[in-house]
Design a protein around this motif. Structure first.
Motif, PDB file in Angstrom:
ATOM      1  N   GLU A   1      62.344  41.127  45.387  1.00 40.87           N
ATOM      2  CA  GLU A   1      63.041  42.648  45.591  1.00 40.87           C
ATOM      3  C   GLU A   1      64.372  42.393  45.718  1.00 40.87           C
ATOM      4  O   GLU A   1      65.078  41.594  46.498  1.00 40.87           O
ATOM      5  CB  GLU A   1      62.346  43.293  46.866  1.00 40.87           C
ATOM      6  N   ARG A   2      65.137  43.466  45.228  1.00 43.60           N
ATOM      7  CA  ARG A   2      66.831  43.441  45.228  1.00 43.60           C
ATOM      8  C   ARG A   2      66.803  44.765  45.997  1.00 43.60           C
ATOM      9  O   ARG A   2      66.635  45.806  45.650  1.00 43.60           O
ATOM     10  CB  ARG A   2      67.509  43.321  43.950  1.00 43.60           C
ATOM     11  N   ALA A   3      67.811  44.658  47.083  1.00 43.10           N
ATOM     12  CA  ALA A   3      67.854  45.998  47.927  1.00 43.10           C
ATOM     13  C   ALA A   3      68.934  47.002  46.963  1.00 43.10           C
ATOM     14  O   ALA A   3      69.891  46.396  46.481  1.00 43.10           O
ATOM     15  CB  ALA A   3      68.698  45.488  49.218  1.00 43.10           C
ATOM     16  N   THR A   4      68.463  48.007  46.637  1.00 40.18           N
ATOM     17  CA  THR A   4      69.109  49.002  45.930  1.00 40.18           C
ATOM     18  C   THR A   4      69.215  50.594  46.734  1.00 40.18           C
ATOM     19  O   THR A   4      68.184  50.959  47.271  1.00 40.18           O
ATOM     20  CB  THR A   4      68.466  49.171  44.627  1.00 40.18           C
ATOM     21  N   SER A   5      70.386  51.066  46.776  1.00 41.06           N
ATOM     22  CA  SER A   5      70.485  52.319  47.355  1.00 41.06           C
ATOM     23  C   SER A   5      70.268  53.489  46.409  1.00 41.06           C
ATOM     24  O   SER A   5      70.556  53.544  45.076  1.00 41.06           O
ATOM     25  CB  SER A   5      72.164  52.498  47.847  1.00 41.06           C
ATOM     26  N   ILE A   6      69.450  54.394  46.586  1.00 41.84           N
ATOM     27  CA  ILE A   6      69.115  55.610  46.037  1.00 41.84           C
ATOM     28  C   ILE A   6      69.491  56.692  46.820  1.00 41.84           C
ATOM     29  O   ILE A   6      68.789  57.919  47.224  1.00 41.84           O
ATOM     30  CB  ILE A   6      67.832  55.773  45.769  1.00 41.84           C
TER      31      ILE A   6
ATOM     32  N   ARG B   1      64.086  46.846  44.678  1.00 45.17           N
ATOM     33  CA  ARG B   1      63.950  47.157  43.138  1.00 45.17           C
ATOM     34  C   ARG B   1      63.292  45.874  42.628  1.00 45.17           C
ATOM     35  O   ARG B   1      63.758  44.700  42.950  1.00 45.17           O
ATOM     36  CB  ARG B   1      65.265  47.385  42.499  1.00 45.17           C
ATOM     37  N   LEU B   2      62.297  46.006  41.672  1.00 45.96           N
ATOM     38  CA  LEU B   2      61.688  45.113  41.065  1.00 45.96           C
ATOM     39  C   LEU B   2      61.807  45.216  39.387  1.00 45.96           C
ATOM     40  O   LEU B   2      62.039  43.752  39.092  1.00 45.96           O
ATOM     41  CB  LEU B   2      60.081  44.883  41.355  1.00 45.96           C
ATOM     42  N   LEU B   3      61.478  46.102  38.857  1.00 45.92           N
ATOM     43  CA  LEU B   3      61.842  46.218  37.581  1.00 45.92           C
ATOM     44  C   LEU B   3      62.871  47.279  37.192  1.00 45.92           C
ATOM     45  O   LEU B   3      62.922  48.394  38.107  1.00 45.92           O
ATOM     46  CB  LEU B   3      60.611  46.460  36.786  1.00 45.92           C
TER      47      LEU B   3
END
Length: 312
Positions: free
Chosen positions: A28-33, A40-42
């Motif tokens: 998993e990559r940490a992503t801001s929404i 985020r995986l895909l």
């Protein structure tokens, strides 16, 4: 010496990957929404899709106090179906079809954008002044090329209507698609599967013959052991083929196996738009910038700007 050790390690990894059915491990990559961080995986740079699955975010768990709420303003989609599956919390979904429905844990929200739809996602009114938790998966499934411009649709499936069964102390749920001789009521448009497996004790899992196409395995909690290797939470394992071989699921684990038949055509993504033709994406982008999409009743003056405009 350092370069030699790194090279040797890489060579060992290459040899292991050749022997293993696990083709890729995605963390998993940490992503801001906006106000939230998600895992985020895909899509991933080395693997854009698994079967028709083109986007997966793991939300939370996010703790919110009585002054904090989820408010994802109206935003558009084309060329895909969204699948929202909550473990904890609640989301009020509204869209330009006139839908207004609360998503609760275990239910499936399936919205097919087709040629274009706008929706918002918010904390329900009765929870806005209390403490709450948000935890779940947000998934996009690309539509077949011939259905990219279909009329938008919406379907909500209650938790009790999702096929569930127990087999040798393993608890299964077929969230969407077809697998294991069962079919979910979620109205999918391509051959796919999304299967939840839970176990309170260590068990051997061998369902490879029940799957097809491409397959990914996401570990939400606990872990699995496969071919002498252990994998833990927040890892997505992409298999070389759908068989996945057999693996051991640890006690108190929850995993999701998903995938299906891949499409022949490449898919492009720009913000919330997915298509086989970049011209469709550009047209949708300009239509959103001009605010020519339909409006959600009661939310006519609210919207998420196209990201390029936000950076100016």
């Amino acid at each position: 010496m350092l370069h030699f050790n790194l090279a040797a390690t890489f060579l060992h990894l290459q040899k292991w990957m050749l022997m293993s059915n696990i083709n890729l491990i995605i963390e998993e990559r940490a992503t801001s929404i906006g106000k939230f961080m998600v895992g985020r995986l895909l899509p991933f740079r080395e693997k854009r899709m698994v079967g028709p699955f083109i986007f997966i975010d793991h939300m939370g768990p996010v703790q919110m106090n009585e002054r904090e709420n989820m408010d994802v303003l109206p935003h558009p989609h084309i060329g895909l179906s969204t699948l929202t599956f909550l473990f904890e919390g609640s989301i009020m979904h509204r869209d330009t079809l006139g839908t207004e429905v609360e998503i609760k844990p275990g239910a499936v929200n399936w919205m097919t954008a087709g040629k274009g739809i706008v929706h918002s996602e918010r904390t329900p009114a009765y929870l806005r002044h209390s403490t709450k938790t948000m935890h779940g998966l947000q998934i996009w499934v690309a539509l077949p090329k011939e259905l990219e411009q279909m009329e938008p649709e919406f379907c909500h499936i209650n938790a009790e209507d999702i096929p569930a069964w127990t087999d040798e102390a393993l608890q299964y749920q077929l969230v969407a698609g077809e697998a294991c001789g069962r079919k979910s009521p979620v109205p999918v448009y391509s051959k796919l599967f999304m299967l939840e497996i839970k176990s309170s004790t260590a068990q051997t899992v061998n369902i490879g013959s029940e799957l097809y196409g491409e397959a990914g395995l996401y570990i939400l909690e606990g872990g699995i052991a496969s071919e002498g290797n252990r994998y833990g939470p927040k890892q997505l394992l992409v298999a070389k083929d759908s068989s996945l071989c057999s693996f051991t699921i640890e006690a108190n684990s929850t995993i999701y196996i998903f995938g299906g038949e891949p499409f022949a055509e490449e898919r492009f993504i720009d913000w919330n738009f997915v298509a086989t033709d970049k011209a469709l994406i550009e047209a949708a982008k300009q239509k959103w910038i001009a605010q020519e999409f339909d409006k959600i009743k009661g939310e006519e003056n609210e919207f998420v700007p196209y990201p390029a405009l936000k950076r100016k």
